[in-house]
Design a protein around this motif. Structure first.
Motif, PDB file in Angstrom:
ATOM      1  N   GLY A  18       0.688  -1.172  -0.187  1.00 55.44           N
ATOM      2  CA  GLY A  18       0.018  -0.006   0.115  1.00 55.44           C
ATOM      3  C   GLY A  18       0.954   1.275  -0.046  1.00 55.44           C
ATOM      4  N   LEU A  19       0.478   2.122   0.588  1.00 52.37           N
ATOM      5  CA  LEU A  19       0.943   3.620   0.687  1.00 52.37           C
ATOM      6  C   LEU A  19       2.585   3.486   1.380  1.00 52.37           C
ATOM      7  N   TRP A  23       8.070   5.005   1.653  1.00 51.05           N
ATOM      8  CA  TRP A  23       9.382   4.565   1.695  1.00 51.05           C
ATOM      9  C   TRP A  23      10.279   4.924   0.816  1.00 51.05           C
ATOM     10  N   ARG A  24       9.881   4.851  -0.515  1.00 50.56           N
ATOM     11  CA  ARG A  24      10.515   5.167  -1.664  1.00 50.56           C
ATOM     12  C   ARG A  24      11.045   6.790  -1.753  1.00 50.56           C
ATOM     13  N   VAL A  32       4.961  -1.264   9.194  1.00 48.67           N
ATOM     14  CA  VAL A  32       3.728  -2.005   8.449  1.00 48.67           C
ATOM     15  C   VAL A  32       4.161  -2.942   7.266  1.00 48.67           C
ATOM     16  N   MET A  33       5.298  -2.744   6.800  1.00 47.17           N
ATOM     17  CA  MET A  33       5.787  -3.852   5.670  1.00 47.17           C
ATOM     18  C   MET A  33       6.163  -5.094   6.313  1.00 47.17           C
TER      19      MET A  33
END
Length: 115
Positions: free
Chosen positions: A16-17, A22-23, A86-87
């Motif tokens: 998701g977001l 992160w990028r 979250v990851m």
């Protein structure tokens, strides 16, 4: 010894977001650091520091920009930690060694004696 093993049949959740954020974090980190410092450099270039009032004003601006940059770094690190959490949580399920709970099949009532 395998401490954690994947739970059979567990699947990853859809990304998701968190990956989009992160990028973008390195760019956000760089811009959030560079822009205040460029503004401070322009301020140092324009303000006359030969008077005590000008020198005091520039020193106050230095402290404020330092605080702003430090706050920004803290915010970026905090958001990065949130993205990693979250990851990991969206990844496959893992199980550690289980242990027997004495009352798992017959929950204890409030007035029942402890075993």
């Amino acid at each position: 010894m395998n401490w954690l093993r994947k739970v059979p049949g567990s699947k990853r959740s859809a990304t998701g977001l968190e990956w989009a954020i992160w990028r973008k974090l390195p760019l956000i980190f760089a811009l959030g650091t560079a822009l205040p410092l460029v503004g401070l450099a322009a301020l140092h270039w324009q303000v006359d520091a030969s008077t005590p009032a000008g020198e005091r004003w520039l020193q106050m601006a230095d402290y404020m920009v330092f605080g702003l940059v430090l706050f920004h770094w803290t915010a970026v690190v905090t958001v990065g930690i949130g993205c990693v959490i979250v990851m990991v949580m969206k990844g496959p399920a893992y199980a550690a060694d289980s242990y027997k709970v004495s009352h798992s099949d017959r929950p204890r009532t409030a007035d029942a004696p402890r075993e």
